[in-house]
Write an enzyme that holds these catalytic residues in place. Structure first.
Site: not given
Ligand SMILES: *Cc1c(COP(=O)(O)O)cnc(C)c1O
Length: 381
Positions: A53, A153, A275, A323
């Protein structure tokens, strides 16, 4: 330190054309085969399936599926029908795909049309719509039943499956290939829930004679043999991550990741870095800015915590991961060691996925499945 993967020592010397690449993700298919083979030899189950998956945990499901098929794997688990439909054409007809999440309402015909994608039915509703599809097609269809033994779940409750086992109507139309459940604490061998889930699971399996039984993910494969049942469903172990911290690691890492150095420079004492100016140079520093950031799945949580490596030198991340870029401190390196265009290791022989995950306050699964789309990807082995 792990020396099993043969990342070139000279990092500019990749065996492929990475001239334009900012990051390089290398997938070691020999390691993948090793991990599959190790599981086959070590677990008590008859069948080792592969959980592929989420694009095989971010490593590229098409290559992973073909490689494991060649190694003898015939049963693949995905989360969604569409994942199976993409992978189906890549392997011969004797491979089956199992859809862990089961089918969304209305997708039963598309699933039945594949002929070899088998839904996991997690509720009476999923089961009855699949049965209705078999009746509509006047065909006998395969199905997997999942029972919830302690995750809350997905899955039938124990009571619901006891009721189902007593009903006769579906028996001519549905063939139960497998009864499965999922362990919540398999990575903690001493956790009491493991035995409890096993006992609950056994009480249900006995109601479906003829169906195979499956309980264990990767961590379950390292529990006692009684947890292995007939089929095991490893994912992360195939991809070279030790699923438990309590046992030594028999798995070889499959992914390695390098990022390009974009700029090398020296900043003065008291320079602010990144930043938010969350880091300040306490002395003159040599910094390298490298081409990987949170848009590449290189977690922002590594800000001022994680590291990259150059050979065996740890290069601490300074300031915030942005980023597309991360700044590392290379002051410890010999002056001429690292230059623009060179590569640093993010995941590899010096820094495991598990280490990156620990630094980022997360789990290896999240690091792998977030690996970015911008990396140049290639496979060896
Ligand atoms: C994802 C998943 C697995 C594989 O888990 P790993 O810990 O990666 O081995 C097995 N079974 C189910 C139901 C899953 O959702």
């Amino acid at each position: 330190m792990n020396t099993s993967s043969s990342v070139p020592d000279n990092l500019s010397d990749f065996p492929v054309d990475t001239a334009n690449a900012a990051g390089v993700l290398r997938i070691d298919l020999a390691a993948l085969r090793h991990n599959y083979q190790w599981l086959k030899e070590s677990v008590a189950a008859e069948t080792v399936c592969a959980v592929v998956k989420a694009d095989a945990y971010g490593l590229g499901a098409p290559k992973v599926v073909s490689t494991l098929y060649q190694a003898g794997c015939r049963n693949f688990f995905v989360a969604h029908l569409d994942e199976a439909r993409v992978l189906l054409p890549l392997v011969p007809d004797d491979a089956s795909f199992f859809v862990l999440n089961g089918l969304a309402p209305g997708s039963e015909p598309a699933c039945a049309a594949t002929g070899r994608v088998v839904p996991v039915c997690n509720s009476p509703e999923q089961f009855s719509t699949w049965l209705a599809e078999a009746e509509r097609l006047k065909r006998r269809l395969s199905v997997v039943l999942q029972v919830d033994t302690g995750m809350s779940r997905l899955g039938f409750s124990l009571d619901q499956l006891e009721t189902l086992a007593q009903e006769g109507r579906w028996k001519s139309r549905l063939n139960i290939r497998l009864v499965m459940s999922h362990l919540a604490c398999a990575d903690e061998p001493e956790h009491g829930l493991n035995e409890l889930q096993l006992a609950r699971f056994r009480s249900i399996v006995s109601l479906f004679p003829g169906a195979a039984a499956s309980l264990s993910n990767s961590a379950g494969c390292l529990l006692d043999n009684e947890f292995h049942q007939q089929w095991v469903r490893p994912g992360i172990a195939l991809y070279g991550v030790n699923p438990t911290s309590v046992q030594s690691d028999p798995f070889k890492p499959v992914a390695s990741l390098h990022a390009r150095v974009i700029q090398v420079h020296t900043v003065d004492s008291e320079a602010t870095i990144g930043y938010g100016a969350t880091a300040t140079a306490e002395k003159p520093l040599r910094l390298a800015t490298i081409a990987a950031g949170y848009a590449d799945g290189w977690p922002r949580h590594l800000s001022n915590r994680g590291a990259a490596y150059w050979q065996s030198y740890r290069l601490p991340i300074v300031g915030r991961v942005s980023m597309d870029l991360t700044i590392v401190d290379i002051s410890a390196l010999p002056e001429s060691a690292l230059q623009r265009g060179d590569w640093v290791e993010l995941i590899g022989p010096h820094q495991t996925v598990a280490q990156v995950a620990a630094d980022a306050d997360t789990i290896p699964y999240e690091i792998l499945t977030q690996l970015g789309k911008r990396y140049y990807r290639y496979s060896v082995g």
